[in-house]
Design a protein around this motif. Structure first.
Motif, PDB file in Angstrom:
ATOM      1  N   LYS A   1       0.744  -1.329  -0.125  1.00 50.51           N
ATOM      2  CA  LYS A   1      -0.480   0.448   0.379  1.00 50.51           C
ATOM      3  C   LYS A   1       0.434   1.319  -0.263  1.00 50.51           C
ATOM      4  O   LYS A   1       0.428   2.313  -0.816  1.00 50.51           O
ATOM      5  CB  LYS A   1      -0.949  -0.019   1.379  1.00 50.51           C
ATOM      6  CG  LYS A   1      -1.989  -1.179   0.738  1.00 50.51           C
ATOM      7  CD  LYS A   1      -3.108  -0.769   0.130  1.00 50.51           C
ATOM      8  CE  LYS A   1      -4.304  -1.586  -0.188  1.00 50.51           C
ATOM      9  NZ  LYS A   1      -5.350  -2.052   0.853  1.00 50.51           N
ATOM     10  N   ALA A   2       1.843   1.001   0.532  1.00 52.31           N
ATOM     11  CA  ALA A   2       3.125   2.460   0.805  1.00 52.31           C
ATOM     12  C   ALA A   2       3.142   2.834  -0.906  1.00 52.31           C
ATOM     13  O   ALA A   2       3.599   3.964  -1.162  1.00 52.31           O
ATOM     14  CB  ALA A   2       3.803   2.220   1.915  1.00 52.31           C
ATOM     15  N   SER A   3       3.816   1.809  -1.445  1.00 52.90           N
ATOM     16  CA  SER A   3       4.455   1.608  -2.639  1.00 52.90           C
ATOM     17  C   SER A   3       3.513   2.445  -3.602  1.00 52.90           C
ATOM     18  O   SER A   3       3.426   2.983  -4.901  1.00 52.90           O
ATOM     19  CB  SER A   3       4.566  -0.022  -3.235  1.00 52.90           C
ATOM     20  OG  SER A   3       4.888   0.206  -4.937  1.00 52.90           O
ATOM     21  N   LEU A   4       1.846   1.865  -3.433  1.00 57.25           N
ATOM     22  CA  LEU A   4       0.732   2.231  -4.501  1.00 57.25           C
ATOM     23  C   LEU A   4       0.753   3.691  -4.340  1.00 57.25           C
ATOM     24  O   LEU A   4      -0.128   4.355  -4.956  1.00 57.25           O
ATOM     25  CB  LEU A   4      -0.571   1.857  -3.772  1.00 57.25           C
ATOM     26  CG  LEU A   4      -0.522   0.009  -4.681  1.00 57.25           C
ATOM     27  CD1 LEU A   4      -2.022  -1.362  -4.037  1.00 57.25           C
ATOM     28  CD2 LEU A   4      -0.840  -0.180  -5.850  1.00 57.25           C
ATOM     29  N   GLN A   5       0.692   4.008  -3.414  1.00 56.30           N
ATOM     30  CA  GLN A   5       0.099   5.795  -2.149  1.00 56.30           C
ATOM     31  C   GLN A   5       0.802   6.702  -2.888  1.00 56.30           C
ATOM     32  O   GLN A   5       0.905   7.184  -3.318  1.00 56.30           O
ATOM     33  CB  GLN A   5       0.379   5.327  -1.087  1.00 56.30           C
ATOM     34  CG  GLN A   5      -1.547   4.503  -0.305  1.00 56.30           C
ATOM     35  CD  GLN A   5      -0.956   4.375   1.345  1.00 56.30           C
ATOM     36  OE1 GLN A   5       0.293   5.768   2.089  1.00 56.30           O
ATOM     37  NE2 GLN A   5      -1.756   4.374   1.997  1.00 56.30           N
ATOM     38  N   SER A   6       2.564   5.941  -2.972  1.00 57.18           N
ATOM     39  CA  SER A   6       3.516   7.082  -3.561  1.00 57.18           C
ATOM     40  C   SER A   6       3.246   6.442  -5.081  1.00 57.18           C
ATOM     41  O   SER A   6       3.261   8.053  -5.442  1.00 57.18           O
ATOM     42  CB  SER A   6       4.975   6.353  -2.828  1.00 57.18           C
ATOM     43  OG  SER A   6       5.793   7.419  -3.988  1.00 57.18           O
ATOM     44  N   GLY A   7       2.702   5.338  -5.534  1.00 57.76           N
ATOM     45  CA  GLY A   7       2.480   6.097  -6.883  1.00 57.76           C
ATOM     46  C   GLY A   7       1.738   7.067  -7.660  1.00 57.76           C
ATOM     47  O   GLY A   7       1.793   7.904  -8.462  1.00 57.76           O
ATOM     48  N   ALA A   8       0.673   7.003  -6.418  1.00 60.31           N
ATOM     49  CA  ALA A   8      -0.618   7.422  -6.470  1.00 60.31           C
ATOM     50  C   ALA A   8      -0.216   8.495  -6.807  1.00 60.31           C
ATOM     51  O   ALA A   8      -0.681  10.180  -7.189  1.00 60.31           O
ATOM     52  CB  ALA A   8      -1.692   7.462  -5.915  1.00 60.31           C
ATOM     53  N   GLN A   9       0.252   9.790  -5.627  1.00 56.80           N
ATOM     54  CA  GLN A   9       1.042  11.095  -5.668  1.00 56.80           C
ATOM     55  C   GLN A   9       1.785  11.486  -6.491  1.00 56.80           C
ATOM     56  O   GLN A   9       1.731  12.466  -7.432  1.00 56.80           O
ATOM     57  CB  GLN A   9       2.181  11.158  -4.236  1.00 56.80           C
ATOM     58  CG  GLN A   9       2.219  12.455  -3.322  1.00 56.80           C
ATOM     59  CD  GLN A   9       3.286  12.726  -2.621  1.00 56.80           C
ATOM     60  OE1 GLN A   9       3.358  11.167  -2.744  1.00 56.80           O
ATOM     61  NE2 GLN A   9       2.782  13.429  -1.733  1.00 56.80           N
ATOM     62  N   THR A  10       2.653  10.394  -7.224  1.00 58.78           N
ATOM     63  CA  THR A  10       3.412  10.702  -8.128  1.00 58.78           C
ATOM     64  C   THR A  10       2.669  10.941  -9.543  1.00 58.78           C
ATOM     65  O   THR A  10       2.350  11.973 -10.276  1.00 58.78           O
ATOM     66  CB  THR A  10       5.145   9.691  -8.476  1.00 58.78           C
ATOM     67  OG1 THR A  10       5.310   9.354  -7.406  1.00 58.78           O
ATOM     68  CG2 THR A  10       5.335  10.312  -9.869  1.00 58.78           C
ATOM     69  N   PHE A  11       1.467   9.957  -9.661  1.00 52.21           N
ATOM     70  CA  PHE A  11       0.636  10.588 -10.776  1.00 52.21           C
ATOM     71  C   PHE A  11       0.097  11.789 -11.451  1.00 52.21           C
ATOM     72  O   PHE A  11      -0.189  12.074 -11.826  1.00 52.21           O
ATOM     73  CB  PHE A  11      -0.543   9.370 -11.053  1.00 52.21           C
ATOM     74  CG  PHE A  11      -1.339   8.965 -12.494  1.00 52.21           C
ATOM     75  CD1 PHE A  11      -0.523   9.239 -13.899  1.00 52.21           C
ATOM     76  CD2 PHE A  11      -2.237   9.789 -12.259  1.00 52.21           C
ATOM     77  CE1 PHE A  11      -1.876   8.941 -14.095  1.00 52.21           C
ATOM     78  CE2 PHE A  11      -3.313   9.913 -12.827  1.00 52.21           C
ATOM     79  CZ  PHE A  11      -3.087   9.318 -14.392  1.00 52.21           C
ATOM     80  N   MET A  12      -0.639  11.879  -9.427  1.00 51.70           N
ATOM     81  CA  MET A  12      -1.330  13.140  -9.535  1.00 51.70           C
ATOM     82  C   MET A  12      -0.906  14.290  -9.437  1.00 51.70           C
ATOM     83  O   MET A  12      -1.160  15.331 -10.322  1.00 51.70           O
ATOM     84  CB  MET A  12      -1.846  13.042  -8.173  1.00 51.70           C
ATOM     85  CG  MET A  12      -2.888  11.790  -8.058  1.00 51.70           C
ATOM     86  SD  MET A  12      -4.174  12.004  -9.189  1.00 51.70           S
ATOM     87  CE  MET A  12      -5.300  10.207  -8.859  1.00 51.70           C
ATOM     88  N   ASN A  13       0.595  14.324  -9.753  1.00 48.82           N
ATOM     89  CA  ASN A  13       1.530  15.364  -9.570  1.00 48.82           C
ATOM     90  C   ASN A  13       1.658  15.615 -10.179  1.00 48.82           C
ATOM     91  O   ASN A  13       2.198  16.325 -11.067  1.00 48.82           O
ATOM     92  CB  ASN A  13       2.602  15.614  -8.760  1.00 48.82           C
ATOM     93  CG  ASN A  13       1.903  15.864  -6.856  1.00 48.82           C
ATOM     94  OD1 ASN A  13       2.030  16.820  -7.035  1.00 48.82           O
ATOM     95  ND2 ASN A  13       1.739  15.167  -5.533  1.00 48.82           N
ATOM     96  N   TYR A  14       2.758  14.826 -11.682  1.00 46.58           N
ATOM     97  CA  TYR A  14       3.012  14.448 -12.306  1.00 46.58           C
ATOM     98  C   TYR A  14       2.644  14.053 -14.211  1.00 46.58           C
ATOM     99  O   TYR A  14       2.934  14.773 -14.645  1.00 46.58           O
ATOM    100  CB  TYR A  14       4.720  14.420 -12.464  1.00 46.58           C
ATOM    101  CG  TYR A  14       5.565  15.133 -11.842  1.00 46.58           C
ATOM    102  CD1 TYR A  14       6.073  15.574 -11.850  1.00 46.58           C
ATOM    103  CD2 TYR A  14       5.871  13.820 -10.396  1.00 46.58           C
ATOM    104  CE1 TYR A  14       7.023  16.515 -10.927  1.00 46.58           C
ATOM    105  CE2 TYR A  14       6.673  14.639  -8.884  1.00 46.58           C
ATOM    106  CZ  TYR A  14       6.998  15.952  -9.557  1.00 46.58           C
ATOM    107  OH  TYR A  14       8.220  16.058  -9.172  1.00 46.58           O
ATOM    108  N   CYS A  15       1.715  13.142 -14.264  1.00 49.18           N
ATOM    109  CA  CYS A  15       1.205  12.790 -14.986  1.00 49.18           C
ATOM    110  C   CYS A  15      -0.555  13.693 -15.395  1.00 49.18           C
ATOM    111  O   CYS A  15      -0.465  13.090 -16.421  1.00 49.18           O
ATOM    112  CB  CYS A  15       1.106  11.438 -14.787  1.00 49.18           C
ATOM    113  SG  CYS A  15       2.646  10.340 -14.303  1.00 49.18           S
ATOM    114  N   LEU A  16      -1.258  13.704 -14.549  1.00 49.72           N
ATOM    115  CA  LEU A  16      -2.954  13.856 -14.723  1.00 49.72           C
ATOM    116  C   LEU A  16      -2.875  15.236 -15.616  1.00 49.72           C
ATOM    117  O   LEU A  16      -4.242  15.283 -16.045  1.00 49.72           O
ATOM    118  CB  LEU A  16      -2.945  14.263 -12.787  1.00 49.72           C
ATOM    119  CG  LEU A  16      -4.811  14.321 -13.256  1.00 49.72           C
ATOM    120  CD1 LEU A  16      -5.431  13.108 -13.800  1.00 49.72           C
ATOM    121  CD2 LEU A  16      -5.229  14.294 -11.848  1.00 49.72           C
TER     122      LEU A  16
END
Length: 245
Positions: A36-51
């Motif tokens: 879950k920690a990895s998934l949360q980190s990935g979600a943060q990266t996606f929302m900040n840099y990809c979305l």
């Protein structure tokens, strides 16, 4: 016929990628959908840099937050930036026509990208940008040649360059490509950057199949049930046929 056309439409991109990707070595993305920690980190990266460019229009914020163990209020405060409701789909406000003009093509929706491309491809691709002044965004990619996408994670990785080594071949000095090397201008070192990318890929894999872990768990119980049922069916069959034999 409609079903056949649908299946072919899903297979063609994968087959085309396979046909053009033999010469590219793909690094292994050892993702873990239970982390879950990895998934949360990935979600943060996606929302900040990809979305800003890429949507996930088939997934809702609320489902994502709940599956990843992110409190709804915390998720809204830190991962929603344009006033959407928690029950909305994960979309952006970029106009498709404007995006096509800026990038040469409208940036694709990434909900299913991990299922189409594969996690190894994405992991390698995001670590394969390099400096190329001839390109509109000043970068190219060793996995996806002449890609129209800028290096959105340059702030984290820096601007890598292709590196070569000189070797003597048949009495002649030649240069051989050995890989991409960072320039040290990023906020992260190579190991840290690889971890950020791996977490992002893990998140994309989850998005492609949010119910995968649940389905696998149910599947195991179904197999156990089938084995137990087989025992009873076999004993029942013996009981019915014992007089015949």
């Amino acid at each position: 016929m409609k079903k056949l056309i649908l299946v072919l439409s899903l297979l063609v991109p994968s087959l085309a990628m396979a046909a053009t990707g033999h010469s590219v070595h793909l690094d292994k993305a050892n993702i873990d959908l239970t982390d879950k920690a990895s998934l949360q980190s990935g979600a943060q990266t996606f929302m900040n840099y990809c979305l800003g460019c890429h949507q996930m229009q088939y997934q809702r914020y609320q489902r994502t937050f709940e599956d990843l163990g992110i409190p709804l209020v915390l998720g809204q405060e830190n991962l929603q930036f344009t006033g959407e409701k928690v029950g909305d789909y994960i979309t952006n406000n970029m106009a498709p026509k404007a995006a096509a003009k800026w990038f040469g093509a409208t940036p694709p929706d990434l909900t299913l990208v991990a299922r189409v491309r594969g996690v190894d491809w994405i992991y390698t691709y995001l670590r394969a940008f390099y400096k190329d002044p001839s390109r509109p965004w000043g970068v190219n990619n060793a996995v996806f040649k002449d890609v129209g996408m800028p290096h959105v994670l340059q702030e984290l990785q820096g601007l890598p360059t292709k590196t070569y080594e000189k070797h003597m071949v048949d009495g002649e000095m030649v240069e051989r490509y050995v890989g991409i090397k960072g320039d040290g201008t990023g906020r992260l070192n190579q190991e840290e950057y690889d971890k950020v990318v791996l977490d992002l890929v893990n998140f994309l894999a989850y998005m492609g199949e949010p119910s995968r872990l649940e389905a696998e768990s149910i599947g195991r119980w179904v197999l156990v049930f089938i084995v137990i049922l087989f025992v009873f069916v076999y004993l029942l069959k013996k009981e019915y046929w014992k007089e015949v034999h």
